[in-house]
Design an enzyme around this catalytic site. Structure first.
Site, mmCIF file in Angstrom:
data_model
loop_
_atom_site.group_PDB
_atom_site.id
_atom_site.type_symbol
_atom_site.label_atom_id
_atom_site.label_comp_id
_atom_site.label_asym_id
_atom_site.label_seq_id
_atom_site.Cartn_x
_atom_site.Cartn_y
_atom_site.Cartn_z
ATOM 1 N N LYS A 232 0.581 -0.707 0.227
ATOM 2 C CA LYS A 232 -0.330 0.035 -0.178
ATOM 3 C C LYS A 232 1.118 1.437 -0.388
ATOM 4 C CE LYS A 232 -3.775 -2.347 1.821
ATOM 5 N NZ LYS A 232 -4.919 -2.267 2.836
ATOM 6 N N CYS A 370 -13.390 -5.401 3.626
ATOM 7 C CA CYS A 370 -12.728 -6.279 4.059
ATOM 8 C C CYS A 370 -13.451 -5.523 6.153
ATOM 9 C CB CYS A 370 -11.512 -6.035 4.235
ATOM 10 S SG CYS A 370 -11.334 -7.082 3.455
HETATM 11 C C1 LIG Z 1 -4.938 -3.493 3.420
HETATM 12 C C2 LIG Z 1 -5.698 -3.419 5.132
HETATM 13 C C3 LIG Z 1 -4.854 -4.098 6.289
HETATM 14 C C4 LIG Z 1 -4.328 -5.847 5.435
HETATM 15 O O1 LIG Z 1 -3.250 -5.607 4.884
HETATM 16 P P1 LIG Z 1 -2.706 -7.161 4.069
HETATM 17 O O2 LIG Z 1 -2.087 -6.223 3.448
HETATM 18 O O3 LIG Z 1 -4.056 -7.280 3.313
HETATM 19 O O4 LIG Z 1 -2.200 -7.832 5.678
HETATM 20 C C5 LIG Z 1 -5.345 -3.526 7.218
HETATM 21 N N1 LIG Z 1 -5.538 -2.906 7.906
HETATM 22 C C6 LIG Z 1 -6.199 -1.950 7.047
HETATM 23 C C7 LIG Z 1 -7.039 -0.925 7.014
HETATM 24 C C8 LIG Z 1 -5.763 -1.937 5.498
HETATM 25 O O5 LIG Z 1 -6.018 -1.019 4.732
#
Ligand SMILES: *Cc1c(COP(=O)(O)O)cnc(C)c1O
Length: 412
Positions: A232, A370
């Protein structure tokens, strides 16, 4: 906002560093507004991967030969870059993991074996990502600890009065998200950590979005754990960082057993390696760890403050434009907000919005992000979400708002 000069960042030049942005989707120039799910990668990151595999691919640590030494050095330089990125006091507190999901699982698992007991309480919040809910539920099931959830106010901010009431001497862990991926809310994590520490709880901050958009200082925050995912923050998938306070990591048991995490193994007993290696069993993700450094340096060169200003300007502009669409409601109106715009439109399903925008070359995300408990709390099935990165432009925001109006006209 009509030009690219409104921020100190030369976005036009910067976009040249991202090969993937320069393509047509369905006959239209790609607009990539799905950055909260994963960001695109600059050339320096892609080149770092290529160089590693073409010039010095080798397993790290303990190798006697030249390539092993070179790979080890690059891997450990990346750890130092991550330390600096989070302002941790030492590299022993910087663990490489796959991402935030693995980080939460690691911490929740270790705490369930050495810290949590029946009747203890784990405090999270309503806006947590599934990866900061499920591992704690598993830890609670295993130990008999109880999960407590901080509610939100109408703006999509944490209800701090309720947080105050929920954090008690029974609280053994506080685990909250720095910036909500579904609402964009920036949480007052420093204040929460202070409250949790006052009752003797350990604290975990999910920095999956926070580390991308805000300067992070784990010593200033005084949290025990802070995690982010490389993918990210302009780095590859499969690599992330977990900061852990040394005094806590030293007391906790290891997570995975295997090679690298040991000092000495006999069939009777194994002694464990020093930090950070105690938590890095097996051959790690060497290539992506090395490339992570180039992403972090890329961010540092531009500067997080400048990035945040740029992204918040895009957010303000986008919010203003889409709010003119009849029946559109912005979900998450926190006073402190990062470049994430969630919305619903009366009489229009978010999935259909996503498909029609894709037809026009625009990538957004639709659904529950999610965060199913959050969606249920808000009485929503899902939202449409546009999320901005440093390479996005006001022109893209304008095209997006026009395309969205067109999509709504078609769907109504
Ligand atoms: C993307 C995300 C996660 C999970 O990250 P992964 O790279 O899929 O392990 C957890 N918390 C937040 C706020 C996210 O945006």
């Amino acid at each position: 906002m009509s030009s690219l000069t409104s921020s100190s960042i030369d976005v036009r030049a910067l976009r040249e560093e991202f090969p993937v942005l320069h393509q047509q989707i369905n006959g239209k120039p790609l607009i990539y507004f799905d950055n909260a799910a994963t960001s695109q990668k600059p050339r320096v990151v892609i080149e770092a991967l290529k160089q590693y595999y073409e010039q010095y691919n080798s397993n790290i640590h303990r190798g006697a030969h030249h390539l092993a030494a070179k790979a080890t050095e690059a891997y450990e330089q990346s750890r130092e870059a991550a330390r600096r990125f989070l302002n941790a006091s030492s590299i022993e507190e910087v663990l490489f993991v796959r991402g935030v999901t693995e980080a939460v699982n690691l911490v929740a698992d270790c705490l369930s074996r050495a810290w949590l007991q029946a009747g203890d309480e784990v405090v999270i919040s309503t806006m947590e990502h599934h990866s900061n809910i499920v591992p704690w539920q598993m830890a609670c099931e295993r130990t008999g600890a109880v999960l407590k959830v901080i509610p939100l106010n109408d703006l999509g901010e944490l209800d701090m009065a309720q947080a105050e009431a929920l954090i008690t001497p029974r609280t053994k862990v506080l685990s909250v998200v720095h910036i909500s991926n579904a609402l964009g809310t920036i949480n007052p994590v420093k204040e929460l950590v202070r409250k949790a520490k006052a009752v003797g709880a350990l604290t975990f901050i999910d920095g999956a979005q926070g580390a991308v958009h805000l300067p992070v200082d784990v010593q200033g925050l005084d949290c025990d754990f802070y995690a982010f995912s490389g993918h990210k923050v302009y780095a590859p998938t499969g690599i992330g960082v977990l900061y852990g306070r040394r005094s806590v990591l030293e007391k906790l048991p290891p997570y995975h057993g295997g090679g690298e995490m040991i000092k000495e193994v006999t069939f009777e007993k194994t002694t464990y390696n020093d930090l950070p290696f105690k938590y890095e069993a097996g051959t790690p993700n060497i290539a992506d760890a090395i490339a992570l450094r180039y992403a972090l340096e890329f961010v540092e060169q531009i500067g997080k403050e400048a990035m945040l200003r740029h992204e918040q300007a895009l957010l303000t502009y986008a919010t203003d434009l889409v709010s003119r669409i009849d029946g559109l409601q912005v979900i998450g109106q926190a006073k402190e907000k990062a470049g994430i715009l969630s919305f619903v439109i009366e009489g229009v399903h978010h999935h259909d919005v996503g498909v029609l925008l894709d037809n026009m070359g625009i990538a957004i995300r639709t659904g529950h992000h999610c965060t199913q408990p959050l969606m249920r709390y808000l009485g929503l099935e899902g939202t449409s979400r546009a999320s901005f990165a440093v390479y996005n432009t006001p022109e893209e925001v304008e095209r997006f708002a026009e395309a969205l109006q067109k999509a709504v006209n078609m769907l109504r």
